[in-house]
Motif scaffolding. Sequence first.
Motif, PDB file in Angstrom:
ATOM      1  N   ALA A  10       0.839  -1.199   0.000  1.00 54.23           N
ATOM      2  CA  ALA A  10       0.000   0.000   0.000  1.00 54.23           C
ATOM      3  C   ALA A  10       0.872   1.246   0.000  1.00 54.23           C
ATOM      4  N   GLN A  15      -1.282   4.088  -1.649  1.00 47.99           N
ATOM      5  CA  GLN A  15      -2.681   3.815  -1.333  1.00 47.99           C
ATOM      6  C   GLN A  15      -2.822   3.565   0.167  1.00 47.99           C
ATOM      7  N   THR A  16      -4.036   3.692   0.653  1.00 52.08           N
ATOM      8  CA  THR A  16      -4.227   3.332   2.054  1.00 52.08           C
ATOM      9  C   THR A  16      -4.327   1.807   2.137  1.00 52.08           C
ATOM     10  N   PRO A  17      -3.848   1.233   3.256  1.00 49.41           N
ATOM     11  CA  PRO A  17      -3.973  -0.215   3.413  1.00 49.41           C
ATOM     12  C   PRO A  17      -5.426  -0.676   3.290  1.00 49.41           C
ATOM     13  N   VAL A  20      -6.318  -1.414  -0.264  1.00 51.20           N
ATOM     14  CA  VAL A  20      -5.735  -2.674  -0.738  1.00 51.20           C
ATOM     15  C   VAL A  20      -6.521  -3.853  -0.168  1.00 51.20           C
TER      16      VAL A  20
END
Length: 370
Positions: A10, A15-17, A20
Amino acid sequence: EEGITVGELAEKLGQTPANVIKVLFLLGTMVTINSALNDEQVELICLEYGCECEKHIPVDEINFENIEVVDDEKDLQPRCPVVTIMGHVDHGKTTLLDTIRKSAVVDGEFGGITQHIGAYQVEVNGKKVTFLDTPGHEAFTAMRARGAQVTDIVIIVVAADDGVMPQTKEAIDHAKAAGVPIVVAINKIDKEGADPERIKAEMAEEGLLPEEWGGDTVYCEISAKKKIGIEELLETLTVVAELADLKANPNRYAYGSVVEGKLDKGRGAVATLLVENGTLRASDPIVVGAAFGRVRQMLDDKGRVIKEALPGTPVEITGLNEVPVAGDKFMVFESEKQARSVGETRMKAKIEKDRNSGAALSLDDLYSQI
Ligand code: GTP
Ligand code: MG
């Protein structure tokens, strides 16, 4: 990148976890921020965010609905023609095919009404021809449309004692839309009240002017039941097929269409496929619609196990993770991993589409509650 965790990936992707985790959840895998991901999962997430990663598969470039493969002229070889039989309910389509096959499909059908498209291969004058039977019942418009799309020639069956009916007209429309040659079979000429000339006049009004009237549509007068005029009809098909000069490249990975999909208690997902190009082989990694797998068992139309299927051949396969739908496209891939990746991406897209159309449970809502 072996063993990268959700959190690490992520971060790399910006990206934010949670995003994902959501992507994987939509694919049916529950993970946490510390879960290690395998290669395939990493690939899928990278695909989702449109970034480069090793062994990147350009799924977006694979347009299944409209596969256009250009083969080199030198690789092309003559292939088996696909003939679809269409027409109004009870005008004798299945009986005609049955007579051509000299077997007994009509008796075995529930109530004598064709429920689905049957696909059969028959030898005509030493050459193979694939026939697709379609139901004439008005509820099966989509099936007739799909039948017309995969076909090279359409036979429109009209009962001589009945005339041009709604599904006769619809069949003409499908064949015209598909731009394929039409052969008209005026059937049941053995019956009292049979009036082939009246049928020709009615069909001429639909734009199918008979050859003998100066048009370019071939008419055959037959009795499927009494086996009259069948030879002439087959002769006509042979000529029309030859004129069409049908070719395909047997030396490529196969692709084509689903004729029928069903769930079999013992065998799992079973799909009847029509190979349009390439050669389909047992154990090929394959994506069928949003399903994927490996061709486990392949049967021909007579139920015999076969190892390979050439262009124009209908086959029944097992080995898929889901039941595909008639009209879905299929494509063979080099590796099972590739097939899985493409299949899962397609399944995800399908789930999302269903969700957006409100047909399925909203996974987004579900996720927000976790
Ligand atoms: P659907 O699949 O329901 O659309 O019908 P179909 O077009 O496949 O018709 P099917 O072959 O099932 O035939 C319908 C009926 O017409 C059956 O009872 C057949 O025996 C009869 N029939 C078909 N061809 C002939 C023919 O040439 N002569 C006569 N007399 N009867 C026929
Ligand atoms: Mg039928």
